[in-house]
Design a protein around this motif. Structure first.
Motif, PDB file in Angstrom:
ATOM      1  N   LEU A  90       0.856  -1.184   0.000  1.00  0.00           N
ATOM      2  CA  LEU A  90       0.000   0.000   0.000  1.00  0.00           C
ATOM      3  C   LEU A  90       0.893   1.234   0.000  1.00  0.00           C
ATOM      4  O   LEU A  90       1.638   1.469   0.953  1.00  0.00           O
ATOM      5  CB  LEU A  90      -0.907   0.007   1.228  1.00  0.00           C
ATOM      6  N   SER A  91       0.831   2.001  -1.072  1.00  0.00           N
ATOM      7  CA  SER A  91       1.692   3.174  -1.194  1.00  0.00           C
ATOM      8  C   SER A  91       0.908   4.336  -1.781  1.00  0.00           C
ATOM      9  O   SER A  91       0.038   4.135  -2.638  1.00  0.00           O
ATOM     10  CB  SER A  91       2.905   2.875  -2.082  1.00  0.00           C
ATOM     11  N   GLN A 184      -7.865  -2.461   0.511  1.00  0.00           N
ATOM     12  CA  GLN A 184      -8.438  -1.724  -0.616  1.00  0.00           C
ATOM     13  C   GLN A 184      -9.096  -0.420  -0.171  1.00  0.00           C
ATOM     14  O   GLN A 184      -9.126   0.548  -0.934  1.00  0.00           O
ATOM     15  CB  GLN A 184      -9.435  -2.607  -1.371  1.00  0.00           C
ATOM     16  N   ILE A 185      -9.607  -0.374   1.046  1.00  0.00           N
ATOM     17  CA  ILE A 185     -10.077   0.895   1.594  1.00  0.00           C
ATOM     18  C   ILE A 185      -8.914   1.893   1.613  1.00  0.00           C
ATOM     19  O   ILE A 185      -9.055   3.069   1.231  1.00  0.00           O
ATOM     20  CB  ILE A 185     -10.655   0.719   3.014  1.00  0.00           C
ATOM     21  N   GLN A 186      -7.749   1.412   2.064  1.00  0.00           N
ATOM     22  CA  GLN A 186      -6.569   2.285   2.106  1.00  0.00           C
ATOM     23  C   GLN A 186      -6.143   2.696   0.706  1.00  0.00           C
ATOM     24  O   GLN A 186      -5.756   3.852   0.490  1.00  0.00           O
ATOM     25  CB  GLN A 186      -5.426   1.570   2.824  1.00  0.00           C
ATOM     26  N   ASN A 187      -6.205   1.769  -0.260  1.00  0.00           N
ATOM     27  CA  ASN A 187      -5.919   2.135  -1.646  1.00  0.00           C
ATOM     28  C   ASN A 187      -6.844   3.264  -2.106  1.00  0.00           C
ATOM     29  O   ASN A 187      -6.425   4.212  -2.767  1.00  0.00           O
ATOM     30  CB  ASN A 187      -6.087   0.927  -2.565  1.00  0.00           C
ATOM     31  N   GLY A 188      -8.125   3.138  -1.766  1.00  0.00           N
ATOM     32  CA  GLY A 188      -9.085   4.171  -2.127  1.00  0.00           C
ATOM     33  C   GLY A 188      -8.759   5.511  -1.495  1.00  0.00           C
ATOM     34  O   GLY A 188      -8.887   6.570  -2.130  1.00  0.00           O
ATOM     35  N   MET A 189      -8.310   5.481  -0.250  1.00  0.00           N
ATOM     36  CA  MET A 189      -7.933   6.726   0.433  1.00  0.00           C
ATOM     37  C   MET A 189      -6.712   7.352  -0.232  1.00  0.00           C
ATOM     38  O   MET A 189      -6.629   8.588  -0.358  1.00  0.00           O
ATOM     39  CB  MET A 189      -7.674   6.429   1.912  1.00  0.00           C
ATOM     40  N   ASN A 190      -5.766   6.525  -0.668  1.00  0.00           N
ATOM     41  CA  ASN A 190      -4.598   7.042  -1.381  1.00  0.00           C
ATOM     42  C   ASN A 190      -5.002   7.662  -2.719  1.00  0.00           C
ATOM     43  O   ASN A 190      -4.455   8.686  -3.133  1.00  0.00           O
ATOM     44  CB  ASN A 190      -3.572   5.932  -1.600  1.00  0.00           C
ATOM     45  N   VAL A 227     -12.338   0.024  -2.699  1.00  0.00           N
ATOM     46  CA  VAL A 227     -11.595   1.158  -3.250  1.00  0.00           C
ATOM     47  C   VAL A 227     -12.527   2.365  -3.413  1.00  0.00           C
ATOM     48  O   VAL A 227     -12.201   3.487  -3.016  1.00  0.00           O
ATOM     49  CB  VAL A 227     -10.940   0.803  -4.597  1.00  0.00           C
ATOM     50  N   ILE A 228     -13.694   2.136  -4.002  1.00  0.00           N
ATOM     51  CA  ILE A 228     -14.644   3.232  -4.210  1.00  0.00           C
ATOM     52  C   ILE A 228     -15.113   3.805  -2.873  1.00  0.00           C
ATOM     53  O   ILE A 228     -15.267   5.020  -2.714  1.00  0.00           O
ATOM     54  CB  ILE A 228     -15.836   2.763  -5.062  1.00  0.00           C
ATOM     55  N   ASN A 229     -15.323   2.949  -1.879  1.00  0.00           N
ATOM     56  CA  ASN A 229     -15.724   3.441  -0.552  1.00  0.00           C
ATOM     57  C   ASN A 229     -14.616   4.264   0.092  1.00  0.00           C
ATOM     58  O   ASN A 229     -14.879   5.194   0.855  1.00  0.00           O
ATOM     59  CB  ASN A 229     -16.114   2.280   0.353  1.00  0.00           C
ATOM     60  N   GLY A 230     -13.357   3.889  -0.182  1.00  0.00           N
ATOM     61  CA  GLY A 230     -12.235   4.670   0.329  1.00  0.00           C
ATOM     62  C   GLY A 230     -12.101   6.007  -0.383  1.00  0.00           C
ATOM     63  O   GLY A 230     -11.736   7.019   0.232  1.00  0.00           O
ATOM     64  N   MET A 231     -12.388   6.023  -1.682  1.00  0.00           N
ATOM     65  CA  MET A 231     -12.334   7.268  -2.452  1.00  0.00           C
ATOM     66  C   MET A 231     -13.491   8.191  -2.114  1.00  0.00           C
ATOM     67  O   MET A 231     -13.323   9.404  -1.969  1.00  0.00           O
ATOM     68  CB  MET A 231     -12.363   6.956  -3.950  1.00  0.00           C
ATOM     69  N   TYR A 232     -14.679   7.599  -1.997  1.00  0.00           N
ATOM     70  CA  TYR A 232     -15.901   8.373  -1.761  1.00  0.00           C
ATOM     71  C   TYR A 232     -16.597   7.831  -0.513  1.00  0.00           C
ATOM     72  O   TYR A 232     -17.436   6.936  -0.614  1.00  0.00           O
ATOM     73  CB  TYR A 232     -16.832   8.276  -2.962  1.00  0.00           C
TER      74      TYR A 232
END
Length: 490
Positions: A90-91, A184-190, A227-232
């Motif tokens: 995760l980066s 994947q939540i963290q990926n979305g936040m990134n 990912v989408i939940n992390g982004m939005y």
């Protein structure tokens, strides 16, 4: 003689009363002792039953209790735990160093997050691990596919029955774990930090700007949802109203995010030819066979080179979840197994050349990526963010396709992320491309200095020419698939 009222008779009365009281007390003590003995025997019986249940559960007996699962590994590794590289990467996406370019489009390709094994049986006979998947998929009642919001009055949870799946526990084969979802939540936040906080995308989900694509596997679908939940993060809709977001999928026979012999039969021919090549034959004799003989003695099995892929996956899953490998299987042996699998697959994707290997294995995905980029350059595609949710076997051939040294390519960790960014110069109006993989900007050999060496941008025309050479035509895939809907796109 008149009896003395304070003589022997009163004493006898007292003695009689004391005797009766003693008898009652003796009965109470006896009842108490019997009750304690029965209670202790009951507790002992429960302990014996629990031991027997654990024993039969670990052995995979058909007498497992379906409603009272016992997990041997209830603790899910957190994102803060230090785990091997293969367990997740995760980066953050580094910002472009040159502010004279404006971002126009991003295409993201991810591998699903942490999961359990994909092999539908015990990894090795000595395994007693029981897998606890604490997340599950849910669905709403069916509704019209054009609906954008709905009242969520009910959810249906997909729950796998305990003790009937091929692996012990309540997980189905290849199921995403809670840790994988959190990755994947963290990926979305990134991604939110890189593309939403920067102002490239709006703060609320907009289907005109964002296109979501996944293959039809639960773990990839759940990964892109995370990912989408992390982004939005969840918006403030009124009452029971919920937002409906489309995830575009395909049937497996027309899926392009992995090698697909149905679409391109030459894939099987290339694999057979590679296995019979002098390079692979020599590798098997010199490196693989000694490793297999060592594993045979440790696992008490007769292994072939075809077993290495499943073994590498099992060893990765067990290592990432803190579960013991078989006695004698060291970290060094695990790394050797993973290296041999990586060696063969990277050579397969570049056989008989990087160009032909890419065309056969991932060429249709390359075309999809190219069409989006060219559509944006020509002003025909207004989508700003496209995400593909796939597998290690989606990212690995893409890495090979960029002409990276295959000896330096490692197996993509869980939750790996590649971003292909399209930029436009604010002054000159020309376009350029940057590729970021797991937080690192890739230096693309085929660009050969034809771009900005500082920001590692590649001129669009150079990048375009490279991708066009990796797209298969009908004749390349054996020429008899004219009726295939994917090939109709050409």
């Amino acid at each position: 003689m008149r009896a003395d009222p304070h003589g022997i008779e009163p004493l006898l009365d007292v003695h009689r009363r004391d005797g009766k009281r003693q008898q009652r007390d003796d009965k109470c003590v006896l009842f108490y002792r019997v009750f304690v003995v029965i209670l202790l025997l009951s507790i002992l019986g429960l302990l014996v039953a629990d031991v027997l249940h654990r024993y039969t559960t670990d052995e995979g007996s058909s007498s497992q209790c379906a409603n009272q699962p016992v997990y041997s590994n209830p603790v899910v590794p957190s994102l803060k735990q230090k785990l091997p590289e293969a367990c997740g990467h995760l980066s953050a996406i580094p910002p472009l160093s040159d502010d004279s370019y404006e971002l126009k489009q991003v295409q993201v390709i991810i591998r699903h997050g942490d999961r359990v094994q994909w092999q539908p049986k015990k990894c090795w006979s000595s395994s007693t691990s029981v897998w606890n998947c604490s997340i599950s998929m849910t669905s709403t009642p069916s509704f019209n596919r054009t609906t954008t919001t709905m009242d969520a009055f009910r959810l249906f949870r997909h729950k796998f029955e305990y003790g009937v799946e091929p692996i012990l526990g309540d997980c189905y084969v290849g199921q995403l774990t809670l840790r994988g979802y959190e990755q994947q939540i963290q990926n979305g936040m990134n991604l939110r930090k890189a593309y939403i906080n920067s102002g490239f995308l709006g703060s609320s989900f907009n289907s005109s700007d964002v296109y979501i694509r996944s293959d039809d596997e639960p773990r990839t679908l759940q990964s892109v949802e995370a990912v989408i939940n992390g982004m939005y993060p969840p918006s403030t809709l009124k009452g029971k109203e919920v937002e409906v977001i489309d995830i575009n999928t395909r049937d497996m026979n027309v899926e392009i995010m992995d090698s697909n012999p149905t679409l391109c039969p030459i894939v099987d021919k290339y694999e057979a030819a590679l296995k019979n090549s002098s390079e692979v034959t020599a590798r098997v004799q010199k490196v693989v066979m000694p490793l297999l003989r060592q594993l045979d003695s440790l696992l008490k099995r007769n292994l072939t080179s075809d077993d290495l892929d499943a073994l590498a996956d099992c060893m990765t899953v067990y290592t990432c979840h803190g579960q013991p490998l078989p006695a004698g299987v060291t970290t060094d042996i695990f790394q050797r197994v993973l290296h041999e699998v990586t060696w063969f697959i990277t050579h397969l994707y570049s056989y008989p050349s990087v160009e032909n290997g890419t065309k056969a294995n991932i060429g249709f995905l390359i075309k999809s990526l190219f069409d989006r980029l060219e559509g944006k350059v020509e002003g025909k595609d207004h989508t700003k963010f496209i995400i593909y949710s796939g597998h290690d076997t989606t990212l690995l051939p893409l890495l090979v396709s960029f002409q990276l040294d295959i000896n330096d390519i490692a197996w993509p960790p869980y939750a790996s992320l590649m971003a292909i960014e399209l930029y436009r110069s604010k002054q000159r109006g020309n376009y350029a491309v940057r590729v970021v993989y797991n937080g690192q900007t890739l230096q693309l050999p085929f660009c050969n200095g034809k771009g900005d060496s500082t920001s590692m941008l590649c001129e669009w025309e150079v990048f375009k020419e490279h991708l066009q050479n990796l797209i298969p035509d009908k004749e390349f895939c054996d020429g008899h698939l004219e009726m295939n809907p994917v090939l109709q796109e050409f």
